[in-house]
Design a protein around this motif. Structure first.
Motif, PDB file in Angstrom:
ATOM      1  N   ASP A 162      91.525  -5.276  17.720  1.00 41.40           N
ATOM      2  CA  ASP A 162      91.168  -6.131  16.253  1.00 41.40           C
ATOM      3  C   ASP A 162      90.875  -5.115  15.319  1.00 41.40           C
ATOM      4  OD1 ASP A 162      92.200  -8.437  17.606  1.00 41.40           O
ATOM      5  OD2 ASP A 162      90.117  -9.286  17.559  1.00 41.40           O
TER       6      ASP A 162
ATOM      7  N   PHE B 278      87.137  -6.098   9.014  1.00 39.70           N
ATOM      8  CA  PHE B 278      87.155  -6.290   7.658  1.00 39.70           C
ATOM      9  C   PHE B 278      85.777  -6.814   7.077  1.00 39.70           C
ATOM     10  CE2 PHE B 278      91.409  -7.083   9.424  1.00 39.70           C
ATOM     11  CZ  PHE B 278      92.222  -6.543   8.362  1.00 39.70           C
TER      12      PHE B 278
ATOM     13  N   VAL C 155      91.232 -11.747  -0.464  1.00 31.55           N
ATOM     14  CA  VAL C 155      92.042 -10.744   0.527  1.00 31.55           C
ATOM     15  C   VAL C 155      91.211  -9.444   0.395  1.00 31.55           C
ATOM     16  CG1 VAL C 155      94.412  -9.858   0.773  1.00 31.55           C
ATOM     17  CG2 VAL C 155      94.087 -12.195   0.070  1.00 31.55           C
TER      18      VAL C 155
ATOM     19  N   VAL D  17      97.666  -6.603  11.075  1.00 33.65           N
ATOM     20  CA  VAL D  17      97.472  -6.934   9.806  1.00 33.65           C
ATOM     21  C   VAL D  17      96.706  -5.865   9.131  1.00 33.65           C
ATOM     22  CG1 VAL D  17      96.168  -8.634   8.514  1.00 33.65           C
ATOM     23  CG2 VAL D  17      97.031  -9.510  10.766  1.00 33.65           C
TER      24      VAL D  17
ATOM     25  N   ARG E 164      96.132  -6.239   5.298  1.00 32.16           N
ATOM     26  CA  ARG E 164      95.026  -6.976   4.533  1.00 32.16           C
ATOM     27  C   ARG E 164      94.728  -8.661   5.239  1.00 32.16           C
ATOM     28  NH1 ARG E 164      94.425  -5.235  -0.624  1.00 32.16           N
ATOM     29  NH2 ARG E 164      94.479  -7.131  -1.617  1.00 32.16           N
ATOM     30  N   SER E 165      93.601  -8.906   5.042  1.00 30.41           N
ATOM     31  CA  SER E 165      93.166 -10.397   5.570  1.00 30.41           C
ATOM     32  C   SER E 165      92.487 -11.029   4.651  1.00 30.41           C
ATOM     33  CB  SER E 165      92.525  -9.992   7.131  1.00 30.41           C
ATOM     34  OG  SER E 165      92.281 -11.315   7.567  1.00 30.41           O
ATOM     35  N   ARG E 166      92.674 -12.490   4.847  1.00 30.53           N
ATOM     36  CA  ARG E 166      91.774 -13.322   3.814  1.00 30.53           C
ATOM     37  C   ARG E 166      90.605 -13.690   4.675  1.00 30.53           C
ATOM     38  NH1 ARG E 166      93.473 -16.082  -0.134  1.00 30.53           N
ATOM     39  NH2 ARG E 166      95.752 -15.429   0.210  1.00 30.53           N
ATOM     40  N   CYS E 167      89.682 -13.584   3.464  1.00 36.17           N
ATOM     41  CA  CYS E 167      88.253 -13.789   4.082  1.00 36.17           C
ATOM     42  C   CYS E 167      88.055 -15.417   4.567  1.00 36.17           C
ATOM     43  CB  CYS E 167      87.000 -13.377   3.194  1.00 36.17           C
ATOM     44  SG  CYS E 167      85.399 -14.031   3.594  1.00 36.17           S
TER      45      CYS E 167
ATOM     46  N   ALA F 216      91.129  -3.459   5.370  1.00 39.17           N
ATOM     47  CA  ALA F 216      90.471  -3.255   6.594  1.00 39.17           C
ATOM     48  C   ALA F 216      89.365  -2.040   6.417  1.00 39.17           C
ATOM     49  CB  ALA F 216      91.236  -2.572   7.760  1.00 39.17           C
TER      50      ALA F 216
ATOM     51  N   THR G 185      86.869 -10.181  11.772  1.00 37.52           N
ATOM     52  CA  THR G 185      87.990  -9.372  12.601  1.00 37.52           C
ATOM     53  C   THR G 185      89.292 -10.334  12.508  1.00 37.52           C
ATOM     54  OG1 THR G 185      87.696 -10.289  14.704  1.00 37.52           O
ATOM     55  CG2 THR G 185      86.307  -8.164  14.175  1.00 37.52           C
ATOM     56  N   ASP G 186      90.178  -9.267  12.302  1.00 37.06           N
ATOM     57  CA  ASP G 186      91.787 -10.101  12.590  1.00 37.06           C
ATOM     58  C   ASP G 186      92.630  -8.944  13.265  1.00 37.06           C
ATOM     59  OD1 ASP G 186      93.919 -11.622  11.884  1.00 37.06           O
ATOM     60  OD2 ASP G 186      93.778 -11.525   9.798  1.00 37.06           O
ATOM     61  N   ASP G 187      93.874  -9.392  13.430  1.00 39.76           N
ATOM     62  CA  ASP G 187      94.689  -8.940  14.474  1.00 39.76           C
ATOM     63  C   ASP G 187      94.750  -7.502  14.055  1.00 39.76           C
ATOM     64  OD1 ASP G 187      94.904 -11.113  16.088  1.00 39.76           O
ATOM     65  OD2 ASP G 187      96.889 -11.823  14.635  1.00 39.76           O
TER      66      ASP G 187
END
Length: 74
Positions: A39, A42, A68, A57, A59-62, A71, A52-54
């Motif tokens: 992962d 962010f 957005v 990805v 850019r990730s949404r909080c 990382a 964390t996100d995959d």
């Protein structure tokens, strides 16, 4: 064989056995230890929430405020 030779041989055999046990348990612990997560981490620039996100990805949404974010680079 003299007493000094026997004593030296005894110490070498014991140290070899101790080293073998240490290597065995070191390898065993490494195989059962936790694996590194794939992962990405962010940190929200608005609310400072860390999440964390995959790995795929960019850019990730909080999850807290919806902004957005990019990382974190270590």
């Amino acid at each position: 064989m003299s007493a000094g030779t026997l004593l030296s041989l005894y110490v070498v055999v014991l140290l070899g056995a101790l080293a073998a046990v240490a290597v065995y348990f070191g390898l065993r612990q490494r195989s059962f230890g936790p694996t590194r997560s794939s992962d990405r981490v962010f940190r929200c620039e608005k609310c400072a929430y860390v999440y964390t996100d995959d790995a795929d990805v960019d850019r990730s949404r909080c999850p807290q405020c919806g902004r957005v974010n990019d990382a974190v680079k270590f």
